[in-house]
Design a protein around this motif. Structure first.
Motif, PDB file in Angstrom:
ATOM      1  N   ARG A 139       1.554 -11.360  20.554  1.00 19.22           N
ATOM      2  CA  ARG A 139       0.637 -10.799  21.039  1.00 19.22           C
ATOM      3  C   ARG A 139       0.575 -10.856  22.638  1.00 19.22           C
ATOM      4  O   ARG A 139       0.173  -9.919  23.232  1.00 19.22           O
ATOM      5  CB  ARG A 139      -0.846 -11.467  20.789  1.00 19.22           C
ATOM      6  CG  ARG A 139      -2.246 -10.854  21.434  1.00 19.22           C
ATOM      7  CD  ARG A 139      -3.222 -11.886  20.794  1.00 19.22           C
ATOM      8  NE  ARG A 139      -3.490 -13.159  21.630  1.00 19.22           N
ATOM      9  CZ  ARG A 139      -3.374 -14.205  20.869  1.00 19.22           C
ATOM     10  NH1 ARG A 139      -3.039 -14.399  19.817  1.00 19.22           N
ATOM     11  NH2 ARG A 139      -3.397 -15.326  21.706  1.00 19.22           N
ATOM     12  N   GLU A 154       2.375  -7.196  23.542  1.00 19.69           N
ATOM     13  CA  GLU A 154       1.140  -6.466  23.730  1.00 19.69           C
ATOM     14  C   GLU A 154       0.123  -6.617  24.948  1.00 19.69           C
ATOM     15  O   GLU A 154       0.067  -5.689  25.564  1.00 19.69           O
ATOM     16  CB  GLU A 154      -0.089  -6.876  22.431  1.00 19.69           C
ATOM     17  CG  GLU A 154       0.490  -6.617  21.221  1.00 19.69           C
ATOM     18  CD  GLU A 154      -0.521  -7.257  19.957  1.00 19.69           C
ATOM     19  OE1 GLU A 154      -1.664  -7.034  20.126  1.00 19.69           O
ATOM     20  OE2 GLU A 154      -0.217  -7.617  18.985  1.00 19.69           O
ATOM     21  N   ALA A 194       0.979  -5.476  15.702  1.00 18.45           N
ATOM     22  CA  ALA A 194       0.965  -4.481  16.343  1.00 18.45           C
ATOM     23  C   ALA A 194       1.784  -3.281  16.562  1.00 18.45           C
ATOM     24  O   ALA A 194       3.262  -3.411  16.153  1.00 18.45           O
ATOM     25  CB  ALA A 194       0.914  -4.717  18.013  1.00 18.45           C
TER      26      ALA A 194
END
Length: 464
Positions: free
Chosen positions: A48, A52, A206
């Motif tokens: 993350r 991301e 993701a």
């Protein structure tokens, strides 16, 4: 150089600003502080933040690094942090990322080890750890299903997991043999391009939208293998790792507890593949059954500590080393011996992790997309599911029953519970933890806190 940027490696139209090592430090510290929940949770946090949020590495680079780290002995999440730190800023970046990842857990486990040694068998502390054991059992069971869903794609992978469980639980086959056999099967199947062995990398939370990333698919790492890379890295990190081990053997002899700790956990660093839960199977059985450093219930207490503190789950080995030296201190005060034993354990556990990354990463970067390597990874992961199932069964037996016996018939060796030794309170707490995890979808911290509180209440009521 440590402070060098990656601007020269960025795609021409990248909108991601270059990052210095100094600027990366607070990000790696944040990852370390959030590294709860075992390897799956830690990898999710890194994904993350690094992919991301910060967009430092692309999805495919992240997964390739993760695939390599999963094939290595030792904790894959810590090695993944080291790999990405190396990818961005070379050796200094790897040391920063990997070292910070370990530091919070080292300090927390050491503090809890002191508390456990001084008060672990007294009053409320005993109740706390009684409750934690039940929660740990549920968490390990959930790990079996979580990894199984990801790894067991097709009957061949299911068969590998089943054979792994039978091999280690029934036939007492050494764990390294199981992992090696699975890797060879996968590698050969991948090279032959057989359909059951066409495996990709780990799943990710993701979608890869193609960038821009600081290190995209075509960007080169800051450090690449040069002439003399292998002997130089082996010389430096091999010396840092093994010099203390050899010094202890020479000065104290092989029978001293510090020598035993150094040798055992050095061997563990070389043969324990497949992630933290798989490693713990090997450590628990050896520390409890072979060396007698601690009892099965105490191993569960240590795992409860590791589950509730940041850092790799393999930090439970520091607790093992602490208790081993604390109970055989020689001429030292017990707490001093325990502290040194814990620090020694952590050193010989994690120094090899840096060796594997710094030695292999430059070459592994050239192997992205290798079909045979991906198939070997898939088969190792499938075998590890069986190993973790063995860990779950082993923990369950020693949590719910006060007495377990080993039944042997030829090559078959099975741990069987003594039914009369069933602990009803442990069984009730374990069932409640399983319901919380699987039915109520309670988080790990919530489940651990609730079970610990229940253990305290039972202790106050005099039930345990």
């Amino acid at each position: 150089m440590a402070g060098a940027t990656l601007s020269s490696t960025l795609p021409p139209r990248s909108e991601v600003a270059p990052v210095t090592l100094r600027a990366a430090l607070p990000v790696w510290a944040r990852i370390a502080a959030l590294s709860f929940g075992g390897p799956a949770g830690q990898i999710a946090v890194m994904h993350r933040i690094l992919v991301e949020e910060r967009r430092w590495v692309s999805e495919s680079r992240f997964l390739h690094a993760l695939n390599f780290c999963t094939l290595l002995p030792g904790p894959e999440a810590q090695q993944l942090a080291t790999y990405i730190g190396w990818l961005m800023h070379g050796t200094r970046g790897g040391l920063l990322a990997g070292g910070l990842f370990v530091l919070p857990g080292l300090l927390a486990i050491m503090a809890l080890s002191w508390i456990y040694a001084l008060y672990g068998e007294v009053g409320l502390v005993a109740g706390l750890f009684f409750g934690l054991k039940a929660a740990v059992l549920a968490i390990v069971a959930e790990a079996v299903l979580r990894i199984g869903r990801r790894a067991l794609k097709g009957p061949v992978m299911v068969a590998l997991a089943g054979a792994s469980f039978v091999g280690i639980f029934v036939l007492d086959v050494p764990f390294p043999v199981i992992v090696l056999a699975a890797g060879v099967i996968g590698y050969l199947g991948g090279r032959a391009d057989l359909p059951p062995f066409r495996a990709g990398g780990h799943g990710a939370s993701a979608r890869d939208d193609g960038g821009p990333y600081l290190l995209g698919d075509e960007a080169l790492p800051q450090e690449r293998a040069s002439h003399g890379h292998v002997p130089r890295v082996l010389g430096i990190w091999g010396t840092l790792w093994l010099a203390p081990v050899l010094a202890l053997l020479v000065l104290l002899g092989p029978g001293d507890v510090f020598s035993e700790i150094a040798v055992f956990f050095s061997k563990m660093a070389m043969v324990t593949f497949g992630g933290a839960y798989a490693v713990l199977t090997y450590v628990a059985q050896q520390a409890v059954e072979h060396y007698g450093w601690l009892k099965p219930g105490e191993m569960l207490d240590g795992l409860g500590m590791a589950e509730t503190t940041p850092g790799p789950l393999i930090m439970v080995t520091q607790f093992v080393g602490f208790l081993a030296a604390y109970r055989t201190p020689g001429g030292l005060p017990p707490l001093v011996a325990g502290t040194l034993g814990g620090l020694l354990t952590t050193w010989v556990t994690f120094a090899p992790c840096f060796l594997w990354i710094f030695l292999g990463a430059p070459y592994v970067e050239r192997l992205r997309g290798n079909r045979a390597l991906a198939a070997a990874l898939a088969c190792v992961t499938a075998a590890v599911v069986g190993v973790i199932l063995n860990l779950a069964v082993w923990f369950a037996l020693h949590t719910i029953f006060r007495e377990v016996r080993t039944l042997a018939l030829g090559p078959v060796r099975i741990d069987a519970p003594v039914l009369a030794s069933l602990d009803p309170y442990a069984l009730a707490l374990a069932l409640a933890a399983l319901v919380a995890v699987f039915r109520l979808r309670a988080g790990m911290v919530t489940t651990l806190a609730a079970c610990a509180a229940a253990g305290l209440v039972l202790r106050l009521l005099g039930a345990i």
